[in-house]
Write a protein that holds these residues in place. Structure first.
Motif, PDB file in Angstrom:
ATOM      1  N   ASP A 143       0.716  -1.014   0.015  1.00  0.00           N
ATOM      2  CA  ASP A 143       0.087  -0.075  -0.064  1.00  0.00           C
ATOM      3  C   ASP A 143       0.883   1.300   0.125  1.00  0.00           C
ATOM      4  O   ASP A 143       1.110   2.023   1.008  1.00  0.00           O
ATOM      5  N   PRO A 144       1.536   1.567  -0.971  1.00  0.00           N
ATOM      6  CA  PRO A 144       2.524   2.643  -1.218  1.00  0.00           C
ATOM      7  C   PRO A 144       2.030   4.067  -1.118  1.00  0.00           C
ATOM      8  O   PRO A 144       2.483   4.826  -0.517  1.00  0.00           O
ATOM      9  N   LEU A 145       0.776   4.202  -1.479  1.00  0.00           N
ATOM     10  CA  LEU A 145       0.010   5.437  -1.163  1.00  0.00           C
ATOM     11  C   LEU A 145      -0.821   5.372   0.057  1.00  0.00           C
ATOM     12  O   LEU A 145      -1.825   6.547   0.253  1.00  0.00           O
ATOM     13  N   ASN A 146      -0.910   4.494   0.891  1.00  0.00           N
ATOM     14  CA  ASN A 146      -1.372   4.586   2.179  1.00  0.00           C
ATOM     15  C   ASN A 146      -2.882   4.839   1.969  1.00  0.00           C
ATOM     16  O   ASN A 146      -3.595   5.772   2.568  1.00  0.00           O
ATOM     17  N   GLN A 147      -3.444   4.256   0.903  1.00  0.00           N
ATOM     18  CA  GLN A 147      -4.995   4.403   0.987  1.00  0.00           C
ATOM     19  C   GLN A 147      -5.628   3.453   1.794  1.00  0.00           C
ATOM     20  O   GLN A 147      -7.067   3.692   1.939  1.00  0.00           O
ATOM     21  N   ALA A 148      -4.883   2.596   2.578  1.00  0.00           N
ATOM     22  CA  ALA A 148      -5.859   1.793   3.575  1.00  0.00           C
ATOM     23  C   ALA A 148      -5.230   1.920   5.104  1.00  0.00           C
ATOM     24  O   ALA A 148      -4.414   0.915   5.470  1.00  0.00           O
ATOM     25  N   PRO A 149      -5.263   3.044   5.607  1.00  0.00           N
ATOM     26  CA  PRO A 149      -4.574   3.158   6.890  1.00  0.00           C
ATOM     27  C   PRO A 149      -5.110   2.607   8.204  1.00  0.00           C
ATOM     28  O   PRO A 149      -6.231   2.047   7.954  1.00  0.00           O
ATOM     29  N   ASP A 150      -4.445   2.259   8.995  1.00  0.00           N
ATOM     30  CA  ASP A 150      -4.884   1.682  10.352  1.00  0.00           C
ATOM     31  C   ASP A 150      -6.124   2.164  10.939  1.00  0.00           C
ATOM     32  O   ASP A 150      -5.870   3.303  10.982  1.00  0.00           O
ATOM     33  N   GLY A 151      -6.845   1.434  11.291  1.00  0.00           N
ATOM     34  CA  GLY A 151      -7.959   2.032  12.360  1.00  0.00           C
ATOM     35  C   GLY A 151      -9.287   2.735  11.386  1.00  0.00           C
ATOM     36  O   GLY A 151     -10.405   3.000  12.045  1.00  0.00           O
ATOM     37  N   LYS A 152      -9.211   2.684   9.936  1.00  0.00           N
ATOM     38  CA  LYS A 152     -10.271   2.895   9.005  1.00  0.00           C
ATOM     39  C   LYS A 152     -10.936   1.836   8.389  1.00  0.00           C
ATOM     40  O   LYS A 152     -10.675   1.332   7.473  1.00  0.00           O
ATOM     41  N   LEU A 153     -11.929   1.190   9.097  1.00  0.00           N
ATOM     42  CA  LEU A 153     -12.631   0.028   8.765  1.00  0.00           C
ATOM     43  C   LEU A 153     -13.270   0.358   7.586  1.00  0.00           C
ATOM     44  O   LEU A 153     -13.460  -0.393   6.568  1.00  0.00           O
ATOM     45  N   GLN A 154     -14.130   1.437   7.850  1.00  0.00           N
ATOM     46  CA  GLN A 154     -15.064   1.691   6.795  1.00  0.00           C
ATOM     47  C   GLN A 154     -14.414   2.129   5.157  1.00  0.00           C
ATOM     48  O   GLN A 154     -14.945   1.818   4.275  1.00  0.00           O
ATOM     49  N   LYS A 155     -13.377   2.598   5.615  1.00  0.00           N
ATOM     50  CA  LYS A 155     -12.517   3.208   4.246  1.00  0.00           C
ATOM     51  C   LYS A 155     -11.974   1.872   3.477  1.00  0.00           C
ATOM     52  O   LYS A 155     -12.306   1.851   2.493  1.00  0.00           O
ATOM     53  N   TRP A 156     -11.638   0.876   4.240  1.00  0.00           N
ATOM     54  CA  TRP A 156     -11.056  -0.311   4.018  1.00  0.00           C
ATOM     55  C   TRP A 156     -12.177  -1.112   3.252  1.00  0.00           C
ATOM     56  O   TRP A 156     -11.919  -1.603   2.364  1.00  0.00           O
ATOM     57  N   ARG A 157     -13.516  -1.367   3.959  1.00  0.00           N
ATOM     58  CA  ARG A 157     -14.396  -2.005   3.291  1.00  0.00           C
ATOM     59  C   ARG A 157     -14.784  -1.514   1.946  1.00  0.00           C
ATOM     60  O   ARG A 157     -15.137  -2.041   0.945  1.00  0.00           O
ATOM     61  N   SER A 158     -14.786  -0.071   1.844  1.00  0.00           N
ATOM     62  CA  SER A 158     -15.301   0.634   0.648  1.00  0.00           C
ATOM     63  C   SER A 158     -14.335   0.230  -0.467  1.00  0.00           C
ATOM     64  O   SER A 158     -14.718  -0.203  -1.489  1.00  0.00           O
ATOM     65  N   MET A 159     -12.975   0.338   0.026  1.00  0.00           N
ATOM     66  CA  MET A 159     -11.947  -0.017  -1.241  1.00  0.00           C
ATOM     67  C   MET A 159     -11.728  -1.668  -1.664  1.00  0.00           C
ATOM     68  O   MET A 159     -11.635  -1.948  -2.740  1.00  0.00           O
ATOM     69  N   ARG A 160     -12.187  -2.240  -0.609  1.00  0.00           N
ATOM     70  CA  ARG A 160     -12.245  -3.794  -0.834  1.00  0.00           C
ATOM     71  C   ARG A 160     -13.476  -4.321  -1.797  1.00  0.00           C
ATOM     72  O   ARG A 160     -13.536  -4.991  -2.634  1.00  0.00           O
ATOM     73  N   GLU A 161     -14.519  -3.590  -1.469  1.00  0.00           N
ATOM     74  CA  GLU A 161     -15.584  -3.636  -2.283  1.00  0.00           C
ATOM     75  C   GLU A 161     -15.529  -3.337  -3.635  1.00  0.00           C
ATOM     76  O   GLU A 161     -15.851  -4.012  -4.674  1.00  0.00           O
ATOM     77  N   GLY A 162     -14.814  -2.126  -4.037  1.00  0.00           N
ATOM     78  CA  GLY A 162     -14.270  -1.829  -5.161  1.00  0.00           C
ATOM     79  C   GLY A 162     -13.590  -2.787  -5.683  1.00  0.00           C
ATOM     80  O   GLY A 162     -13.572  -2.948  -7.058  1.00  0.00           O
ATOM     81  N   GLU A 163     -12.524  -3.170  -5.049  1.00  0.00           N
ATOM     82  CA  GLU A 163     -11.535  -4.299  -5.709  1.00  0.00           C
ATOM     83  C   GLU A 163     -12.234  -5.263  -6.165  1.00  0.00           C
ATOM     84  O   GLU A 163     -11.822  -6.042  -7.056  1.00  0.00           O
ATOM     85  N   ILE A 164     -13.039  -6.007  -5.225  1.00  0.00           N
ATOM     86  CA  ILE A 164     -13.597  -7.360  -5.753  1.00  0.00           C
ATOM     87  C   ILE A 164     -14.555  -7.004  -6.946  1.00  0.00           C
ATOM     88  O   ILE A 164     -14.477  -7.813  -7.754  1.00  0.00           O
ATOM     89  N   LYS A 165     -15.250  -5.821  -6.989  1.00  0.00           N
ATOM     90  CA  LYS A 165     -16.096  -5.762  -7.974  1.00  0.00           C
ATOM     91  C   LYS A 165     -15.337  -5.527  -9.369  1.00  0.00           C
ATOM     92  O   LYS A 165     -15.719  -6.095 -10.501  1.00  0.00           O
ATOM     93  N   HIS A 166     -14.261  -4.849  -9.395  1.00  0.00           N
ATOM     94  CA  HIS A 166     -13.509  -4.608 -10.624  1.00  0.00           C
ATOM     95  C   HIS A 166     -12.775  -5.873 -10.812  1.00  0.00           C
ATOM     96  O   HIS A 166     -12.555  -6.192 -12.230  1.00  0.00           O
TER      97      HIS A 166
END
Length: 218
Positions: free
Chosen positions: A69-92
């Motif tokens: 994660d070189p751009l720090n798009q999934a920081p520690d403690g940000k569960l909702q942000k991680w879930r949103s990005m994981r949803e997008g990753e799985i869909k794409h």
């Protein structure tokens, strides 16, 4: 006589005195250290800190690369942000897997009346991305619009995220065990490979005019 009267009075006072309760009943429970500190400070006892969410501990981390994660798009403690990005990753990833298979299949299954279509950059195969530049009349236009409308409805009204489910869980009508750690890891990694493959196939076709199968030398 006076001493005898005083002795009798003292004896009556001792007999009239209340019997002390059992020591075990009046004993207070032991006070914990945290409660003692809270009472000493005049406030509530200190609360235990909540566990911090770590994306590096989730399914999908490739052992050979580690947590990338070189751009720090999934920081520690940000569960909702991680879930949103994981949803997008799985869909794409799912769309890319279907697209990669489709780019290969349409080389063998296609209409016989297509011709090569010139594009803005180079040329493209009518059996690949170039098929999007062919106008098949009103029936083809209606098919394209109907397909786009179908996916818009599914995306915004049916395939919606749910915080009580795993990211990407939109139902399982076939009852396949899709959400075991192994299956989730395989889907995520294959989706990442498919996204890279789809991009390489499309840009190679723009540059060479060959579809996915022709790029392999067939």
């Amino acid at each position: 006589v006076k001493s005898t009267a005083r002795a009798r009075a003292r004896r009556c006072q001792r007999l009239a005195a209340p019997i002390p309760a059992d020591a075990s009943k009046t004993r207070k429970p032991p006070v914990k250290d945290g409660e003692a500190q809270g009472k000493a400070s005049g406030g509530a006892p200190p609360k235990r800190p909540k566990p911090v969410f770590h994306p590096r501990d989730q399914v999908g981390v490739i052992p050979q690369l580690g947590f990338f994660d070189p751009l720090n798009q999934a920081p520690d403690g940000k569960l909702q942000k991680w879930r949103s990005m994981r949803e997008g990753e799985i869909k794409h990833g799912r769309v890319a897997m279907l697209a990669t298979v489709g780019l290969i299949v349409q080389h063998f299954i296609h209409r016989p009346d297509v011709q090569e279509i010139p594009l803005y950059y180079g040329r493209s195969s009518p059996f690949g991305i170039g098929a999007l530049g062919i106008f098949y009349g009103p029936e083809g236009f209606l098919q394209l619009i109907g397909l786009a409308f179908f996916f818009v409805v599914m995306e915004f009204f049916v395939w919606t995220p749910d915080d009580f489910k795993e990211p990407g869980d939109y139902g399982n009508p076939l009852s396949i065990p899709l959400y075991t750690p192994e299956m989730r890891y395989n889907e995520i990694t294959n989706g990442r490979a498919a996204m890279i493959s789809a991009v390489v196939i499309i840009f190679t076709e723009f540059g060479t005019g060959k579809d996915a199968v022709q790029q392999l030398g067939f």
